[in-house]
Design a protein around this motif. Structure first.
Motif, PDB file in Angstrom:
ATOM      1  N   SER A 214      13.331  -1.800  -1.046  1.00 15.78           N
ATOM      2  CA  SER A 214      13.765  -1.344   0.275  1.00 15.78           C
ATOM      3  C   SER A 214      15.274  -1.433   0.407  1.00 15.78           C
ATOM      4  O   SER A 214      15.935  -2.235  -0.252  1.00 15.78           O
ATOM      5  CB  SER A 214      13.105  -2.192   1.364  1.00 15.78           C
ATOM      6  N   TYR A 215      15.814  -0.603   1.288  1.00 14.80           N
ATOM      7  CA  TYR A 215      17.257  -0.558   1.520  1.00 14.80           C
ATOM      8  C   TYR A 215      17.542  -1.014   2.950  1.00 14.80           C
ATOM      9  O   TYR A 215      16.923  -0.523   3.903  1.00 14.80           O
ATOM     10  CB  TYR A 215      17.774   0.869   1.300  1.00 14.80           C
ATOM     11  N   PHE A 216      18.481  -1.940   3.109  1.00 10.29           N
ATOM     12  CA  PHE A 216      18.798  -2.497   4.422  1.00 10.29           C
ATOM     13  C   PHE A 216      20.024  -1.797   5.002  1.00 10.29           C
ATOM     14  O   PHE A 216      21.079  -1.759   4.375  1.00 10.29           O
ATOM     15  CB  PHE A 216      19.058  -3.998   4.299  1.00 10.29           C
ATOM     16  N   LEU A 217      19.852  -1.247   6.202  1.00 10.28           N
ATOM     17  CA  LEU A 217      20.916  -0.465   6.851  1.00 10.28           C
ATOM     18  C   LEU A 217      21.655  -1.244   7.931  1.00 10.28           C
ATOM     19  O   LEU A 217      22.405  -0.651   8.704  1.00 10.28           O
ATOM     20  CB  LEU A 217      20.319   0.809   7.456  1.00 10.28           C
ATOM     21  N   GLY A 218      21.457  -2.553   8.005  1.00 11.60           N
ATOM     22  CA  GLY A 218      22.182  -3.339   8.996  1.00 11.60           C
ATOM     23  C   GLY A 218      21.378  -3.537  10.268  1.00 11.60           C
ATOM     24  O   GLY A 218      20.148  -3.403  10.291  1.00 11.60           O
ATOM     25  N   SER A 219      22.077  -3.838  11.345  1.00 10.07           N
ATOM     26  CA  SER A 219      21.393  -4.165  12.593  1.00 10.07           C
ATOM     27  C   SER A 219      21.961  -3.358  13.758  1.00 10.07           C
ATOM     28  O   SER A 219      23.074  -2.839  13.695  1.00 10.07           O
ATOM     29  CB  SER A 219      21.528  -5.662  12.905  1.00 10.07           C
ATOM     30  N   ILE A 220      21.167  -3.269  14.810  1.00 10.79           N
ATOM     31  CA  ILE A 220      21.595  -2.695  16.074  1.00 10.79           C
ATOM     32  C   ILE A 220      21.263  -3.694  17.174  1.00 10.79           C
ATOM     33  O   ILE A 220      20.350  -4.515  17.029  1.00 10.79           O
ATOM     34  CB  ILE A 220      20.920  -1.339  16.354  1.00 10.79           C
ATOM     35  N   VAL A 221      22.023  -3.654  18.258  1.00  8.94           N
ATOM     36  CA  VAL A 221      21.802  -4.559  19.383  1.00  8.94           C
ATOM     37  C   VAL A 221      21.536  -3.717  20.626  1.00  8.94           C
ATOM     38  O   VAL A 221      22.311  -2.812  20.952  1.00  8.94           O
ATOM     39  CB  VAL A 221      23.018  -5.485  19.617  1.00  8.94           C
ATOM     40  N   LEU A 222      20.429  -4.027  21.297  1.00  6.38           N
ATOM     41  CA  LEU A 222      19.969  -3.210  22.418  1.00  6.38           C
ATOM     42  C   LEU A 222      19.725  -4.047  23.669  1.00  6.38           C
ATOM     43  O   LEU A 222      19.337  -5.211  23.566  1.00  6.38           O
ATOM     44  CB  LEU A 222      18.647  -2.518  22.060  1.00  6.38           C
ATOM     45  N   ILE A 223      19.951  -3.458  24.821  1.00  5.59           N
ATOM     46  CA  ILE A 223      19.398  -3.996  26.066  1.00  5.59           C
ATOM     47  C   ILE A 223      18.084  -3.267  26.280  1.00  5.59           C
ATOM     48  O   ILE A 223      18.059  -2.054  26.526  1.00  5.59           O
ATOM     49  CB  ILE A 223      20.338  -3.781  27.255  1.00  5.59           C
ATOM     50  N   LYS A 224      16.984  -3.996  26.174  1.00  8.53           N
ATOM     51  CA  LYS A 224      15.670  -3.358  26.172  1.00  8.53           C
ATOM     52  C   LYS A 224      14.620  -4.322  26.702  1.00  8.53           C
ATOM     53  O   LYS A 224      14.552  -5.464  26.286  1.00  8.53           O
ATOM     54  CB  LYS A 224      15.320  -2.928  24.740  1.00  8.53           C
ATOM     55  N   GLN A 225      13.839  -3.837  27.636  1.00 11.34           N
ATOM     56  CA  GLN A 225      12.715  -4.624  28.132  1.00 11.34           C
ATOM     57  C   GLN A 225      11.562  -4.551  27.136  1.00 11.34           C
ATOM     58  O   GLN A 225      11.328  -3.507  26.512  1.00 11.34           O
ATOM     59  CB  GLN A 225      12.245  -4.096  29.490  1.00 11.34           C
ATOM     60  N   GLU A 226      10.848  -5.648  26.986  1.00 15.06           N
ATOM     61  CA  GLU A 226       9.714  -5.678  26.073  1.00 15.06           C
ATOM     62  C   GLU A 226       8.674  -4.634  26.484  1.00 15.06           C
ATOM     63  O   GLU A 226       8.369  -4.478  27.667  1.00 15.06           O
ATOM     64  CB  GLU A 226       9.086  -7.079  26.070  1.00 15.06           C
TER      65      GLU A 226
END
Length: 205
Positions: free
Chosen positions: A56-68
């Motif tokens: 697998s290839y890892f593309l990093g992370s994203i940070v979100l404001i998101k309700q479950e």
């Protein structure tokens, strides 16, 4: 009140699914990745795909404001990556045909589902100044129209970058795959199933 921060690793098939509806807030900086960053991304992906048949290839992370359990996601960090990946997916979809083209396009545009109450809409909405341009050309797969535009008529630097990166991806895809439909499908499957992003979510800022 406790603040719940959660994070999980997802394949791009999940990142670009009905579980997420990405909105770039107006206070975020414009789309700034140029062909330098786009070419680095493509070269890394293609090189890994060519040499590694299972990993697998890892593309990093994203940070979100998101309700479950709610798809609406304000992008706090990661808009450059999400936008560039959307351009790449759209470029790949534009080179596919028939039903398969439609399947890949669903990673770019939510097709809607009346029974489940989902409206057709883009999976990623850019800032106000660029969202219509992005939808009109990239998310509608009108790369022919996009690449015909005189660069002098584009509204801002973001649109220049969108056009430049689109032209780069289209050229690379044609050079790497040509008319080899099987190879193109293999690369798309690699991107959607073996490339991962960590999505970190918090319910408020």
């Amino acid at each position: 009140m406790t603040k719940k921060i959660s994070g999980a690793e997802y394949p791009l098939s999940k990142i670009f699914s009905s579980d997420f509806e990405y909105i770039i807030p107006s206070y975020q900086r414009p789309y700034a990745w140029t062909v330098d960053e786009a070419s680095e991304l493509f070269d890394d992906l293609y090189s890994f795909y060519s040499s590694e048949k299972e990993d697998s290839y890892f593309l990093g992370s994203i940070v979100l404001i998101k309700q479950e359990n709610q798809p609406y996601s304000e992008v706090i960090d990661g808009q450059q990556r999400l936008t560039t990946l959307t351009i790449l997916l759209a470029a790949l979809a534009s080179q596919a045909t028939g039903k398969y083209r439609d399947e890949v396009h669903e990673y770019i545009m939510e097709p809607g589902h009346e029974t489940e109450g989902r409206e057709p809409k883009p999976r990623l909405t850019l800032r106000e100044r660029d969202k219509d341009f992005f939808s009109r050309y990239v998310q509608s797969l009108d790369f022919e129209g996009l690449l015909k535009l005189d660069a002098k008529t584009l509204g801002n630097e973001s649109q220049h970058n969108i056009q430049g990166n689109s032209a780069y991806f289209i050229t690379q895809i044609k050079q790497k795959f040509g008319d080899d439909v099987k190879a193109l499908k293999g690369f798309i499957s690699f991107i959607m199933l073996r490339c991962f992003i960590v999505a970190v979510s918090t319910p408020n800022q």
